[in-house]
Design an enzyme around this catalytic site. Structure first.
Site, PDB file in Angstrom:
ATOM      1  N   ASN A 193     -29.477  -8.534  21.291  1.00  0.00           N
ATOM      2  CA  ASN A 193     -28.542  -9.503  21.884  1.00  0.00           C
ATOM      3  C   ASN A 193     -29.230 -10.254  23.017  1.00  0.00           C
ATOM      4  O   ASN A 193     -30.105  -9.727  23.692  1.00  0.00           O
ATOM      5  CB  ASN A 193     -27.306  -8.761  22.417  1.00  0.00           C
ATOM      6  CG  ASN A 193     -26.176  -9.713  22.745  1.00  0.00           C
ATOM      7  OD1 ASN A 193     -25.775 -10.510  21.913  1.00  0.00           O
ATOM      8  ND2 ASN A 193     -25.678  -9.657  23.968  1.00  0.00           N
ATOM      9  N   ALA A 223     -24.091  -9.262  19.927  1.00  0.00           N
ATOM     10  CA  ALA A 223     -23.120  -8.290  20.447  1.00  0.00           C
ATOM     11  C   ALA A 223     -21.813  -8.979  20.827  1.00  0.00           C
ATOM     12  O   ALA A 223     -21.304  -8.823  21.932  1.00  0.00           O
ATOM     13  CB  ALA A 223     -23.721  -7.539  21.647  1.00  0.00           C
ATOM     14  N   ASP A 237     -17.565 -14.832  13.248  1.00  0.00           N
ATOM     15  CA  ASP A 237     -17.509 -16.282  13.010  1.00  0.00           C
ATOM     16  C   ASP A 237     -18.634 -16.767  12.100  1.00  0.00           C
ATOM     17  O   ASP A 237     -18.647 -17.933  11.707  1.00  0.00           O
ATOM     18  CB  ASP A 237     -17.609 -17.039  14.349  1.00  0.00           C
ATOM     19  CG  ASP A 237     -16.494 -16.672  15.292  1.00  0.00           C
ATOM     20  OD1 ASP A 237     -15.539 -16.007  14.849  1.00  0.00           O
ATOM     21  OD2 ASP A 237     -16.569 -17.041  16.475  1.00  0.00           O
ATOM     22  N   GLN A 281      -9.750 -11.579  16.355  1.00  0.00           N
ATOM     23  CA  GLN A 281      -9.077 -10.484  15.634  1.00  0.00           C
ATOM     24  C   GLN A 281      -9.743 -10.219  14.278  1.00  0.00           C
ATOM     25  O   GLN A 281      -9.888  -9.056  13.877  1.00  0.00           O
ATOM     26  CB  GLN A 281      -7.578 -10.732  15.488  1.00  0.00           C
ATOM     27  CG  GLN A 281      -7.198 -11.957  14.714  1.00  0.00           C
ATOM     28  CD  GLN A 281      -5.706 -11.952  14.312  1.00  0.00           C
ATOM     29  OE1 GLN A 281      -5.165 -10.931  13.944  1.00  0.00           O
ATOM     30  NE2 GLN A 281      -5.075 -13.107  14.393  1.00  0.00           N
ATOM     31  N   GLU A 312      -5.639 -23.636  26.096  1.00  0.00           N
ATOM     32  CA  GLU A 312      -5.728 -22.515  27.043  1.00  0.00           C
ATOM     33  C   GLU A 312      -6.492 -22.944  28.308  1.00  0.00           C
ATOM     34  O   GLU A 312      -6.157 -22.534  29.416  1.00  0.00           O
ATOM     35  CB  GLU A 312      -6.393 -21.302  26.385  1.00  0.00           C
ATOM     36  CG  GLU A 312      -5.495 -20.678  25.329  1.00  0.00           C
ATOM     37  CD  GLU A 312      -5.928 -19.281  24.906  1.00  0.00           C
ATOM     38  OE1 GLU A 312      -7.108 -19.115  24.561  1.00  0.00           O
ATOM     39  OE2 GLU A 312      -5.092 -18.365  24.914  1.00  0.00           O
TER      40      GLU A 312
HETATM   41  P1  NAD Z   1     -10.148 -25.968  16.815  1.00  0.00           P
HETATM   42  O1  NAD Z   1     -10.945 -26.487  15.680  1.00  0.00           O
HETATM   43  O2  NAD Z   1      -9.105 -24.973  16.518  1.00  0.00           O
HETATM   44  O3  NAD Z   1      -9.442 -27.200  17.578  1.00  0.00           O
HETATM   45  C1  NAD Z   1     -10.137 -28.380  17.896  1.00  0.00           C
HETATM   46  C2  NAD Z   1      -9.190 -29.547  18.069  1.00  0.00           C
HETATM   47  O4  NAD Z   1      -9.962 -30.676  18.427  1.00  0.00           O
HETATM   48  C3  NAD Z   1      -8.429 -29.899  16.795  1.00  0.00           C
HETATM   49  O5  NAD Z   1      -7.060 -29.977  17.071  1.00  0.00           O
HETATM   50  C4  NAD Z   1      -9.024 -31.251  16.401  1.00  0.00           C
HETATM   51  O6  NAD Z   1      -8.070 -32.118  15.792  1.00  0.00           O
HETATM   52  C5  NAD Z   1      -9.470 -31.813  17.742  1.00  0.00           C
HETATM   53  N1  NAD Z   1     -10.525 -32.819  17.585  1.00  0.00           N
HETATM   54  C6  NAD Z   1     -11.627 -32.748  16.795  1.00  0.00           C
HETATM   55  N2  NAD Z   1     -12.339 -33.893  16.877  1.00  0.00           N
HETATM   56  C7  NAD Z   1     -11.690 -34.707  17.745  1.00  0.00           C
HETATM   57  C8  NAD Z   1     -11.932 -36.006  18.272  1.00  0.00           C
HETATM   58  N3  NAD Z   1     -12.991 -36.720  17.879  1.00  0.00           N
HETATM   59  N4  NAD Z   1     -11.073 -36.513  19.180  1.00  0.00           N
HETATM   60  C9  NAD Z   1     -10.005 -35.808  19.591  1.00  0.00           C
HETATM   61  N5  NAD Z   1      -9.703 -34.585  19.123  1.00  0.00           N
HETATM   62  C10 NAD Z   1     -10.535 -34.023  18.216  1.00  0.00           C
HETATM   63  O7  NAD Z   1     -11.227 -25.436  17.887  1.00  0.00           O
HETATM   64  P2  NAD Z   1     -11.075 -24.333  19.043  1.00  0.00           P
HETATM   65  O8  NAD Z   1      -9.816 -24.504  19.802  1.00  0.00           O
HETATM   66  O9  NAD Z   1     -12.358 -24.364  19.789  1.00  0.00           O
HETATM   67  O10 NAD Z   1     -10.978 -22.983  18.251  1.00  0.00           O
HETATM   68  C11 NAD Z   1     -12.049 -22.564  17.388  1.00  0.00           C
HETATM   69  C12 NAD Z   1     -11.648 -21.282  16.666  1.00  0.00           C
HETATM   70  O11 NAD Z   1     -11.537 -20.222  17.610  1.00  0.00           O
HETATM   71  C13 NAD Z   1     -10.298 -21.417  15.985  1.00  0.00           C
HETATM   72  O12 NAD Z   1     -10.349 -20.745  14.757  1.00  0.00           O
HETATM   73  C14 NAD Z   1      -9.365 -20.728  16.926  1.00  0.00           C
HETATM   74  O13 NAD Z   1      -8.265 -20.153  16.252  1.00  0.00           O
HETATM   75  C15 NAD Z   1     -10.253 -19.667  17.562  1.00  0.00           C
HETATM   76  N6  NAD Z   1      -9.771 -19.380  18.940  1.00  0.00           N
HETATM   77  C16 NAD Z   1      -8.819 -18.416  19.096  1.00  0.00           C
HETATM   78  C17 NAD Z   1      -8.307 -18.172  20.369  1.00  0.00           C
HETATM   79  C18 NAD Z   1      -7.193 -17.159  20.537  1.00  0.00           C
HETATM   80  O14 NAD Z   1      -6.946 -16.392  19.599  1.00  0.00           O
HETATM   81  N7  NAD Z   1      -6.481 -17.149  21.666  1.00  0.00           N
HETATM   82  C19 NAD Z   1      -8.767 -18.883  21.480  1.00  0.00           C
HETATM   83  C20 NAD Z   1      -9.748 -19.838  21.283  1.00  0.00           C
HETATM   84  C21 NAD Z   1     -10.241 -20.096  20.002  1.00  0.00           C
END
Ligand code: NAD
Length: 392
Positions: free
Chosen positions: A31, A9, A290, A306, A162
């Site tokens: 869920n 969910a 996802d 989204q 964030e």
């Molecule tokens: P991400 O994959 O977008 O970012 C992870 C970051 O960690 C990358 O910049 C990467 O280079 C870094 N990284 C990876 N391995 C590393 C290492 N060994 N040492 C240092 N840095 C390292 O992951 P996320 O931020 O969790 O996001 C996951 C998904 O969820 C994405 O598609 C994102 O767009 C989405 N998301 C969207 C929102 C929003 O719309 N506001 C918020 C959170 C997440």
């Protein structure tokens, strides 16, 4: 009557279920919790903002038809031959299955990361981060060991940035509460790539970096985490950072149950779907959010809320079409933009192709929550929940 079973969910599962209620199609939704949570807001809960349960919606408050069956259980396996799903509390038969089981943290095999870091995976894990930081502050008051005041956030994607934004707002409050000098707190964001927030323009990245560093965060780009021991992060090049709090926001992968069930998956564990969000391996299975490997121009779309919310109504219509032998609708992803909050009052992002920053970006982000609640439960739910979660 064909049995429709929805697993999970999250954003995609809930919007699928809402879509099925709209066309009066009965279903069972399984869920882990009796509530849905707004995953894109959990950094707020982890960073000390508001009550964590404010980011949840009881599933029954949304899905109110007597023909909608809600089951609280954790899925442990999917048997496609038997058309049966196993859970911790029972098993569930289906004719058509919708898999929207979300994601888990991706640790990229970094030794010790899974065992020695916290991450934001659900409401409880978000709460855990906030409680852990506060506990570390209490320990510092007892033993004066500054390691308790070091917080490492690994990864500067949307989740990491964030979370840093929330923490720069919360830490001064926490310091005041425990009589700690804010300058003694070391908040480090560690990112392997040369920039933070690769998905926004360079100008917006600069705004984000300036906002966060002016408020006391250290953004360390071009710095790779290679190993984690309890309380110690090891960086490429040999530096070791001792930290009371280590949070991993370095990436996500789809729920491993998909791979275990033998679906064709990509390198992030997402199962391949056709244009109708139907598994390429099994016409009785639809996959969303996802968990879905859906390509636009040969590239998989990123796993965002989204995309999940846009998939839900299409999943509902296509499951129903499959049951009645009607033509299915292709899914078209409309990228509405990206918004990153930088704490409670400001943010950066792109909306409809235009850059937004500051208070305006934060307002757009709040607006997206309201829009989503409206999609779920119309005026009733929006009025109920926005009094809890709108902070403007
Ligand atoms: P991400 O994959 O977008 O970012 C992870 C970051 O960690 C990358 O910049 C990467 O280079 C870094 N990284 C990876 N391995 C590393 C290492 N060994 N040492 C240092 N840095 C390292 O992951 P996320 O931020 O969790 O996001 C996951 C998904 O969820 C994405 O598609 C994102 O767009 C989405 N998301 C969207 C929102 C929003 O719309 N506001 C918020 C959170 C997440």
């Amino acid at each position: 009557m064909s049995k429709i079973l929805i697993l999970g969910a999250g954003y995609a599962g809930m919007t699928t279920a809402v879509g099925l209620e709209k066309i009066s199609e009965p279903f069972t939704l399984v869920n882990k919790h009796p509530y849905h949570y707004m995953a894109t807001l959990l950094h707020e809960a982890a960073g000390g903002r508001g009550d964590a349960m404010n980011y949840t919606v009881p599933i029954r408050d949304v899905l109110r038809k007597p023909t909608s069956t809600i089951v609280e259980d954790e899925i442990t396996g999917i048997d496609r031959e038997k058309k049966q799903v196993q859970g911790k509390n029972g098993s569930y038969d289906y004719d058509y299955l919708v898999i929207t089981l979300g994601w888990i943290s991706e640790y990229f095999g970094i030794p010790g990361m899974a065992e020695n870091s916290l991450s934001i995976m659900d409401v409880n894990s978000a709460l855990n981060i906030r409680n852990h930081i506060e506990e570390e502050f209490k320990k510092y008051k007892e033993d004066g060991d500054k390691r308790h005041l070091t917080i490492v956030i690994g990864g500067a994607g949307l989740t990491g940035i964030e979370l840093v934004g929330e923490l720069v707002d919360w830490l001064p409050e926490l310091c005041l509460k425990y009589g700690i000098d804010r300058n003694d707190v070391d908040l480090q964001n560690i990112e392997a790539m040369p920039t933070i927030l690769p998905m926004v323009s360079e100008a917006l990245r600069d705004v984000a970096a300036k906002t966060l560093t002016e408020r006391g965060a250290r953004l360390r780009t071009n710095t790779k985490l290679v190993k984690v021991d309890p309380g110690v992060v090891h960086l490429e090049g040999g530096e070791a950072v001792e930290a009371g709090t280590i949070v991993w926001t370095g990436g996500v992968r789809a729920n491993p149950l998909l791979e275990k069930a033998g679906f064709t998956v990509d390198r992030r564990g997402r199962a391949k779907v056709n244009e109708f969000l139907q598994s390429v391996d099994d016409p009785h299975v639809f996959i969303g959010g996802d968990c879905a490997w859906f390509e636009v121009d040969g590239r998989p779309i990123p796993p965002t809320a989204q995309a999940a919310m846009q998939m839900g109504p299409v999943l509902a219509d296509n499951v129903s079409a499959a049951i009645y032998g009607q033509p299915m609708k292709p899914f078209h992803f409309h990228n509405m933009g990206t918004l990153a909050s930088l704490g409670r009052e400001v943010g950066v992002g792109q909306v409809g192709g235009l850059p937004v920053r500051g208070v305006l970006a934060a307002m757009f982000k709040e607006g997206s929550k309201v829009k989503y609640l409206w999609q779920l439960g119309g005026a009733r739910l929006t009025a109920d929940k926005t009094t809890d979660i709108v902070h403007i």
